[in-house]
Motif scaffolding. Structure first.
Motif, PDB file in Angstrom:
ATOM      1  N   TRP A  96       0.877  -1.172   0.000  1.00 27.30           N
ATOM      2  CA  TRP A  96       0.000   0.000   0.000  1.00 27.30           C
ATOM      3  C   TRP A  96       0.907   1.212   0.000  1.00 27.30           C
ATOM      4  O   TRP A  96       1.708   1.392   0.917  1.00 27.30           O
ATOM      5  CB  TRP A  96      -0.856  -0.054   1.254  1.00 27.30           C
ATOM      6  CG  TRP A  96      -1.972   0.933   1.389  1.00 27.30           C
ATOM      7  CD1 TRP A  96      -3.264   0.725   1.044  1.00 27.30           C
ATOM      8  CD2 TRP A  96      -1.917   2.239   1.980  1.00 27.30           C
ATOM      9  NE1 TRP A  96      -4.020   1.823   1.375  1.00 27.30           N
ATOM     10  CE2 TRP A  96      -3.214   2.767   1.948  1.00 27.30           C
ATOM     11  CE3 TRP A  96      -0.885   3.011   2.524  1.00 27.30           C
ATOM     12  CZ2 TRP A  96      -3.526   4.034   2.433  1.00 27.30           C
ATOM     13  CZ3 TRP A  96      -1.194   4.270   3.014  1.00 27.30           C
ATOM     14  CH2 TRP A  96      -2.500   4.765   2.960  1.00 27.30           C
ATOM     15  N   LEU A  97       0.809   2.037  -1.042  1.00 30.32           N
ATOM     16  CA  LEU A  97       1.656   3.214  -1.165  1.00 30.32           C
ATOM     17  C   LEU A  97       0.796   4.466  -1.292  1.00 30.32           C
ATOM     18  O   LEU A  97       0.006   4.589  -2.233  1.00 30.32           O
ATOM     19  CB  LEU A  97       2.541   3.119  -2.412  1.00 30.32           C
ATOM     20  CG  LEU A  97       3.486   1.937  -2.525  1.00 30.32           C
ATOM     21  CD1 LEU A  97       4.188   1.956  -3.863  1.00 30.32           C
ATOM     22  CD2 LEU A  97       4.495   1.953  -1.384  1.00 30.32           C
ATOM     23  N   VAL A 124       0.385   8.183  -2.351  1.00 27.74           N
ATOM     24  CA  VAL A 124       1.031   9.122  -3.268  1.00 27.74           C
ATOM     25  C   VAL A 124       0.256  10.438  -3.256  1.00 27.74           C
ATOM     26  O   VAL A 124      -0.881  10.501  -2.795  1.00 27.74           O
ATOM     27  CB  VAL A 124       1.098   8.550  -4.712  1.00 27.74           C
ATOM     28  CG1 VAL A 124       1.935   7.283  -4.747  1.00 27.74           C
ATOM     29  CG2 VAL A 124      -0.287   8.287  -5.280  1.00 27.74           C
ATOM     30  N   ARG A 125       0.869  11.489  -3.772  1.00 28.19           N
ATOM     31  CA  ARG A 125       0.212  12.795  -3.787  1.00 28.19           C
ATOM     32  C   ARG A 125      -0.911  12.866  -4.826  1.00 28.19           C
ATOM     33  O   ARG A 125      -1.933  13.494  -4.599  1.00 28.19           O
ATOM     34  CB  ARG A 125       1.219  13.903  -4.072  1.00 28.19           C
ATOM     35  CG  ARG A 125       2.214  14.098  -2.964  1.00 28.19           C
ATOM     36  CD  ARG A 125       3.116  15.296  -3.254  1.00 28.19           C
ATOM     37  NE  ARG A 125       4.209  15.345  -2.319  1.00 28.19           N
ATOM     38  CZ  ARG A 125       4.118  15.849  -1.085  1.00 28.19           C
ATOM     39  NH1 ARG A 125       2.985  16.327  -0.662  1.00 28.19           N
ATOM     40  NH2 ARG A 125       5.161  15.846  -0.285  1.00 28.19           N
ATOM     41  N   ASP A 126      -0.690  12.240  -5.995  1.00 25.95           N
ATOM     42  CA  ASP A 126      -1.639  12.381  -7.102  1.00 25.95           C
ATOM     43  C   ASP A 126      -1.728  11.058  -7.853  1.00 25.95           C
ATOM     44  O   ASP A 126      -0.869  10.740  -8.677  1.00 25.95           O
ATOM     45  CB  ASP A 126      -1.167  13.511  -8.019  1.00 25.95           C
ATOM     46  CG  ASP A 126      -2.133  13.850  -9.128  1.00 25.95           C
ATOM     47  OD1 ASP A 126      -2.967  12.991  -9.510  1.00 25.95           O
ATOM     48  OD2 ASP A 126      -2.048  14.979  -9.640  1.00 25.95           O
ATOM     49  N   VAL A 127      -2.765  10.271  -7.573  1.00 23.30           N
ATOM     50  CA  VAL A 127      -2.924   8.955  -8.195  1.00 23.30           C
ATOM     51  C   VAL A 127      -3.070   9.078  -9.707  1.00 23.30           C
ATOM     52  O   VAL A 127      -2.498   8.291 -10.465  1.00 23.30           O
ATOM     53  CB  VAL A 127      -4.124   8.193  -7.580  1.00 23.30           C
ATOM     54  CG1 VAL A 127      -4.505   6.994  -8.420  1.00 23.30           C
ATOM     55  CG2 VAL A 127      -3.791   7.745  -6.171  1.00 23.30           C
ATOM     56  N   ARG A 128      -3.814  10.067 -10.168  1.00 31.35           N
ATOM     57  CA  ARG A 128      -4.034  10.203 -11.618  1.00 31.35           C
ATOM     58  C   ARG A 128      -2.740  10.529 -12.363  1.00 31.35           C
ATOM     59  O   ARG A 128      -2.502  10.006 -13.450  1.00 31.35           O
ATOM     60  CB  ARG A 128      -5.134  11.221 -11.890  1.00 31.35           C
ATOM     61  CG  ARG A 128      -6.501  10.670 -11.481  1.00 31.35           C
ATOM     62  CD  ARG A 128      -7.617  11.720 -11.517  1.00 31.35           C
ATOM     63  NE  ARG A 128      -8.879  11.148 -11.078  1.00 31.35           N
ATOM     64  CZ  ARG A 128      -9.275  11.075  -9.816  1.00 31.35           C
ATOM     65  NH1 ARG A 128      -8.519  11.538  -8.845  1.00 31.35           N
ATOM     66  NH2 ARG A 128     -10.440  10.532  -9.502  1.00 31.35           N
ATOM     67  N   ALA A 129      -1.894  11.346 -11.775  1.00 30.19           N
ATOM     68  CA  ALA A 129      -0.598  11.641 -12.396  1.00 30.19           C
ATOM     69  C   ALA A 129       0.270  10.376 -12.442  1.00 30.19           C
ATOM     70  O   ALA A 129       0.949  10.112 -13.436  1.00 30.19           O
ATOM     71  CB  ALA A 129       0.123  12.761 -11.641  1.00 30.19           C
ATOM     72  N   GLU A 130       0.233   9.586 -11.356  1.00 29.55           N
ATOM     73  CA  GLU A 130       0.989   8.328 -11.344  1.00 29.55           C
ATOM     74  C   GLU A 130       0.423   7.345 -12.370  1.00 29.55           C
ATOM     75  O   GLU A 130       1.175   6.613 -13.006  1.00 29.55           O
ATOM     76  CB  GLU A 130       0.987   7.704  -9.946  1.00 29.55           C
ATOM     77  CG  GLU A 130       1.829   8.454  -8.946  1.00 29.55           C
ATOM     78  CD  GLU A 130       3.285   8.573  -9.378  1.00 29.55           C
ATOM     79  OE1 GLU A 130       3.853   7.599  -9.911  1.00 29.55           O
ATOM     80  OE2 GLU A 130       3.864   9.654  -9.189  1.00 29.55           O
ATOM     81  N   LEU A 155       2.930  -9.178  -7.847  1.00 32.36           N
ATOM     82  CA  LEU A 155       2.575  -8.676  -6.526  1.00 32.36           C
ATOM     83  C   LEU A 155       1.656  -7.478  -6.710  1.00 32.36           C
ATOM     84  O   LEU A 155       1.936  -6.581  -7.507  1.00 32.36           O
ATOM     85  CB  LEU A 155       3.823  -8.248  -5.755  1.00 32.36           C
ATOM     86  CG  LEU A 155       3.573  -7.651  -4.378  1.00 32.36           C
ATOM     87  CD1 LEU A 155       3.107  -8.740  -3.413  1.00 32.36           C
ATOM     88  CD2 LEU A 155       4.822  -6.985  -3.855  1.00 32.36           C
ATOM     89  N   ARG A 156       0.571  -7.483  -5.969  1.00 27.98           N
ATOM     90  CA  ARG A 156      -0.388  -6.392  -6.075  1.00 27.98           C
ATOM     91  C   ARG A 156       0.082  -5.180  -5.276  1.00 27.98           C
ATOM     92  O   ARG A 156       0.492  -5.310  -4.129  1.00 27.98           O
ATOM     93  CB  ARG A 156      -1.756  -6.856  -5.605  1.00 27.98           C
ATOM     94  CG  ARG A 156      -2.340  -7.896  -6.549  1.00 27.98           C
ATOM     95  CD  ARG A 156      -3.501  -8.603  -5.946  1.00 27.98           C
ATOM     96  NE  ARG A 156      -3.017  -9.345  -4.774  1.00 27.98           N
ATOM     97  CZ  ARG A 156      -3.778  -9.686  -3.754  1.00 27.98           C
ATOM     98  NH1 ARG A 156      -5.025  -9.369  -3.724  1.00 27.98           N
ATOM     99  NH2 ARG A 156      -3.275 -10.371  -2.746  1.00 27.98           N
ATOM    100  N   ILE A 157      -0.008  -4.015  -5.914  1.00 32.65           N
ATOM    101  CA  ILE A 157       0.370  -2.759  -5.285  1.00 32.65           C
ATOM    102  C   ILE A 157      -0.821  -1.817  -5.408  1.00 32.65           C
ATOM    103  O   ILE A 157      -1.369  -1.647  -6.493  1.00 32.65           O
ATOM    104  CB  ILE A 157       1.601  -2.133  -5.959  1.00 32.65           C
ATOM    105  CG1 ILE A 157       2.786  -3.092  -5.892  1.00 32.65           C
ATOM    106  CG2 ILE A 157       1.938  -0.783  -5.321  1.00 32.65           C
ATOM    107  CD1 ILE A 157       3.966  -2.667  -6.739  1.00 32.65           C
ATOM    108  N   VAL A 158      -1.217  -1.228  -4.281  1.00 34.47           N
ATOM    109  CA  VAL A 158      -2.312  -0.268  -4.269  1.00 34.47           C
ATOM    110  C   VAL A 158      -1.701   1.116  -4.108  1.00 34.47           C
ATOM    111  O   VAL A 158      -1.008   1.384  -3.126  1.00 34.47           O
ATOM    112  CB  VAL A 158      -3.288  -0.548  -3.097  1.00 34.47           C
ATOM    113  CG1 VAL A 158      -4.436   0.442  -3.128  1.00 34.47           C
ATOM    114  CG2 VAL A 158      -3.796  -1.978  -3.154  1.00 34.47           C
ATOM    115  N   LEU A 159      -1.941   1.991  -5.076  1.00 33.94           N
ATOM    116  CA  LEU A 159      -1.534   3.380  -4.953  1.00 33.94           C
ATOM    117  C   LEU A 159      -2.739   4.149  -4.439  1.00 33.94           C
ATOM    118  O   LEU A 159      -3.848   4.027  -4.976  1.00 33.94           O
ATOM    119  CB  LEU A 159      -1.087   3.949  -6.293  1.00 33.94           C
ATOM    120  CG  LEU A 159       0.122   3.276  -6.933  1.00 33.94           C
ATOM    121  CD1 LEU A 159       0.467   3.953  -8.245  1.00 33.94           C
ATOM    122  CD2 LEU A 159       1.314   3.296  -5.999  1.00 33.94           C
ATOM    123  N   VAL A 160      -2.545   4.941  -3.398  1.00 31.36           N
ATOM    124  CA  VAL A 160      -3.641   5.599  -2.700  1.00 31.36           C
ATOM    125  C   VAL A 160      -3.366   7.094  -2.593  1.00 31.36           C
ATOM    126  O   VAL A 160      -2.264   7.511  -2.245  1.00 31.36           O
ATOM    127  CB  VAL A 160      -3.792   5.015  -1.269  1.00 31.36           C
ATOM    128  CG1 VAL A 160      -4.890   5.720  -0.507  1.00 31.36           C
ATOM    129  CG2 VAL A 160      -4.032   3.525  -1.327  1.00 31.36           C
TER     130      VAL A 160
END
Length: 138
Positions: free
Chosen positions: A77-78, A80-86, A119-124
């Motif tokens: 679980w990470l 981030v500041r801006d999910v859409r930019a990532e 591996l599943r990674i969730v950007l939040v």
């Protein structure tokens, strides 16, 4: 138990591919390297925690422990500041995006990706008005 630090440990089948993904594609900063110079283990900064990528199998063997087929397995679980930019950046880099950005019923904006080992990674992203942004102590 008094936890002073934490890290997620990964033992990928393809060590170099995973190191490149976390270092070069996701852009995580290296905290330290250890082990043989030609195939080092790496520890990355992961917010206030750490992620260790090291040996894919037991020394002296080619065996890699497999998780049970029905296992949920680990996730990272990470925040981030801006999910859409990532989303744009990672899609352009060829990262597997399991689910694009969307606001969840609990108010967080999430996107799901997978690393080279699936591996599943969730950007939040925590929106400005979300309760996680406010001090809940009374």
């Amino acid at each position: 138990m008094d936890v002073l630090s934490s890290r997620i440990l990964l033992r990928p089948r393809d060590l170099e591919r995973s190191r490149r993904f976390y270092r070069d594609v996701l852009g995580l900063a290296v905290y330290r390297e250890f082990g043989p110079p030609d195939s080092p283990g790496m520890v990355f900064f992961l917010g206030p925690g750490f992620l260790e990528i090291s040996g894919g199998h037991s020394p002296g063997t080619d065996a890699v422990p497999e998780a049970p087929a029905d296992s949920e397995g680990p996730m990272i679980w990470l925040q981030v500041r801006d999910v859409r930019a990532e989303h744009e950046r990672l899609a352009a880099a060829g990262v597997t995006i399991s689910r694009g950005p969307r606001e969840e019923p609990w108010g967080l904006i999430e996107m799901w990706i997978t690393d080279p080992e699936s591996l599943r990674i969730v950007l939040v992203e925590v929106p400005e008005a979300h309760p996680l942004r406010r001090d809940q102590r009374t």
